[in-house]
Write a protein that holds these residues in place. Structure first.
Motif, PDB file in Angstrom:
ATOM      1  N   VAL A  17      15.728 -27.551 -64.898  1.00  0.00           N
ATOM      2  CA  VAL A  17      14.674 -28.565 -64.738  1.00  0.00           C
ATOM      3  C   VAL A  17      13.730 -28.181 -63.609  1.00  0.00           C
ATOM      4  N   ALA A  18      14.258 -27.684 -62.497  1.00  0.00           N
ATOM      5  CA  ALA A  18      13.420 -27.290 -61.363  1.00  0.00           C
ATOM      6  C   ALA A  18      12.504 -26.134 -61.734  1.00  0.00           C
ATOM      7  N   LEU A  19      13.021 -25.155 -62.480  1.00  0.00           N
ATOM      8  CA  LEU A  19      12.191 -24.026 -62.899  1.00  0.00           C
ATOM      9  C   LEU A  19      11.096 -24.468 -63.861  1.00  0.00           C
ATOM     10  N   LEU A  20      11.434 -25.317 -64.825  1.00  0.00           N
ATOM     11  CA  LEU A  20      10.423 -25.813 -65.763  1.00  0.00           C
ATOM     12  C   LEU A  20       9.359 -26.638 -65.054  1.00  0.00           C
ATOM     13  N   LEU A  21       9.772 -27.459 -64.118  1.00  0.00           N
ATOM     14  CA  LEU A  21       8.835 -28.271 -63.367  1.00  0.00           C
ATOM     15  C   LEU A  21       7.901 -27.407 -62.521  1.00  0.00           C
ATOM     16  N   GLN A  22       8.452 -26.417 -61.847  1.00  0.00           N
ATOM     17  CA  GLN A  22       7.633 -25.535 -61.032  1.00  0.00           C
ATOM     18  C   GLN A  22       6.637 -24.757 -61.888  1.00  0.00           C
ATOM     19  N   GLY A  23       7.084 -24.189 -62.994  1.00  0.00           N
ATOM     20  CA  GLY A  23       6.182 -23.437 -63.865  1.00  0.00           C
ATOM     21  C   GLY A  23       5.078 -24.304 -64.433  1.00  0.00           C
ATOM     22  N   THR A  24       5.421 -25.521 -64.832  1.00  0.00           N
ATOM     23  CA  THR A  24       4.429 -26.440 -65.382  1.00  0.00           C
ATOM     24  C   THR A  24       3.410 -26.858 -64.334  1.00  0.00           C
ATOM     25  N   LEU A  25       3.885 -27.181 -63.143  1.00  0.00           N
ATOM     26  CA  LEU A  25       2.966 -27.593 -62.086  1.00  0.00           C
ATOM     27  C   LEU A  25       2.038 -26.463 -61.664  1.00  0.00           C
ATOM     28  N   LEU A  26       2.557 -25.251 -61.563  1.00  0.00           N
ATOM     29  CA  LEU A  26       1.701 -24.117 -61.216  1.00  0.00           C
ATOM     30  C   LEU A  26       0.655 -23.870 -62.294  1.00  0.00           C
ATOM     31  N   PHE A  27       1.061 -23.942 -63.557  1.00  0.00           N
ATOM     32  CA  PHE A  27       0.128 -23.723 -64.658  1.00  0.00           C
ATOM     33  C   PHE A  27      -0.974 -24.782 -64.673  1.00  0.00           C
ATOM     34  N   ARG A  28      -0.592 -26.041 -64.561  1.00  0.00           N
ATOM     35  CA  ARG A  28      -1.580 -27.124 -64.619  1.00  0.00           C
ATOM     36  C   ARG A  28      -2.515 -27.099 -63.420  1.00  0.00           C
ATOM     37  N   ASN A  29      -1.989 -26.793 -62.240  1.00  0.00           N
ATOM     38  CA  ASN A  29      -2.830 -26.741 -61.055  1.00  0.00           C
ATOM     39  C   ASN A  29      -3.783 -25.555 -61.109  1.00  0.00           C
ATOM     40  N   ALA A  30      -3.333 -24.428 -61.637  1.00  0.00           N
ATOM     41  CA  ALA A  30      -4.220 -23.271 -61.769  1.00  0.00           C
ATOM     42  C   ALA A  30      -5.336 -23.557 -62.770  1.00  0.00           C
ATOM     43  N   GLN A  31      -5.030 -24.267 -63.843  1.00  0.00           N
ATOM     44  CA  GLN A  31      -6.082 -24.647 -64.793  1.00  0.00           C
ATOM     45  C   GLN A  31      -7.066 -25.611 -64.160  1.00  0.00           C
ATOM     46  N   LYS A  32      -6.571 -26.553 -63.382  1.00  0.00           N
ATOM     47  CA  LYS A  32      -7.431 -27.536 -62.734  1.00  0.00           C
ATOM     48  C   LYS A  32      -8.363 -26.873 -61.725  1.00  0.00           C
ATOM     49  N   ARG A  33      -7.909 -25.827 -61.081  1.00  0.00           N
ATOM     50  CA  ARG A  33      -8.721 -25.129 -60.096  1.00  0.00           C
ATOM     51  C   ARG A  33      -9.688 -24.137 -60.733  1.00  0.00           C
ATOM     52  N   GLY A  34      -9.738 -24.078 -62.047  1.00  0.00           N
ATOM     53  CA  GLY A  34     -10.679 -23.203 -62.727  1.00  0.00           C
ATOM     54  C   GLY A  34     -10.200 -21.782 -62.878  1.00  0.00           C
ATOM     55  N   ARG A  35      -8.925 -21.571 -62.826  1.00  0.00           N
ATOM     56  CA  ARG A  35      -8.370 -20.236 -62.988  1.00  0.00           C
ATOM     57  C   ARG A  35      -7.672 -20.140 -64.342  1.00  0.00           C
ATOM     58  N   GLY A  36      -8.417 -20.392 -65.391  1.00  0.00           N
ATOM     59  CA  GLY A  36      -7.844 -20.453 -66.724  1.00  0.00           C
ATOM     60  C   GLY A  36      -7.269 -19.140 -67.206  1.00  0.00           C
ATOM     61  N   LYS A  37      -7.880 -18.021 -66.803  1.00  0.00           N
ATOM     62  CA  LYS A  37      -7.410 -16.724 -67.284  1.00  0.00           C
ATOM     63  C   LYS A  37      -6.084 -16.315 -66.662  1.00  0.00           C
ATOM     64  N   VAL A  38      -5.818 -16.755 -65.450  1.00  0.00           N
ATOM     65  CA  VAL A  38      -4.562 -16.375 -64.803  1.00  0.00           C
ATOM     66  C   VAL A  38      -3.587 -17.541 -64.712  1.00  0.00           C
ATOM     67  N   ALA A  39      -3.925 -18.664 -65.306  1.00  0.00           N
ATOM     68  CA  ALA A  39      -3.024 -19.814 -65.268  1.00  0.00           C
ATOM     69  C   ALA A  39      -1.713 -19.491 -65.975  1.00  0.00           C
ATOM     70  N   TRP A  40      -1.774 -18.720 -67.047  1.00  0.00           N
ATOM     71  CA  TRP A  40      -0.557 -18.343 -67.759  1.00  0.00           C
ATOM     72  C   TRP A  40       0.344 -17.482 -66.890  1.00  0.00           C
ATOM     73  N   PHE A  41      -0.268 -16.604 -66.097  1.00  0.00           N
ATOM     74  CA  PHE A  41       0.520 -15.775 -65.182  1.00  0.00           C
ATOM     75  C   PHE A  41       1.295 -16.647 -64.200  1.00  0.00           C
ATOM     76  N   TRP A  42       0.597 -17.598 -63.580  1.00  0.00           N
ATOM     77  CA  TRP A  42       1.252 -18.458 -62.595  1.00  0.00           C
ATOM     78  C   TRP A  42       2.340 -19.303 -63.256  1.00  0.00           C
TER      79      TRP A  42
END
Length: 73
Positions: A17-42
């Protein structure tokens, strides 16, 4: 080798659960910050371990915002 067999199942569940939560939060925050191309990486890197991807994300994306520091006046 018996150390992994002695770990309770609820601890494995909490780790998943902690890993899924961390990956999801990093992905969503990277998309929100306008880093759509590297959001998948994060997001994918966030699924691999705790807390190294989160610390690197906070340092490189949040603290050292490269786009803001490289702007010309």
């Amino acid at each position: 080798m018996n150390e992994l067999q002695e770990v309770p199942y609820w601890l494995w569940g909490c780790l998943a659960v902690a890993l899924l939560l961390q990956g999801t939060l990093l992905f969503r925050n990277a998309q929100k910050r306008g880093r759509g191309k590297v959001a998948w990486f994060w997001g994918l890197w966030g699924l691999t371990g705790i807390p190294t991807p989160l610390i690197c994300y906070l340092l490189f994306v949040v603290y050292f915002d490269w786009r803001k520091t490289n702007r010309k006046p």
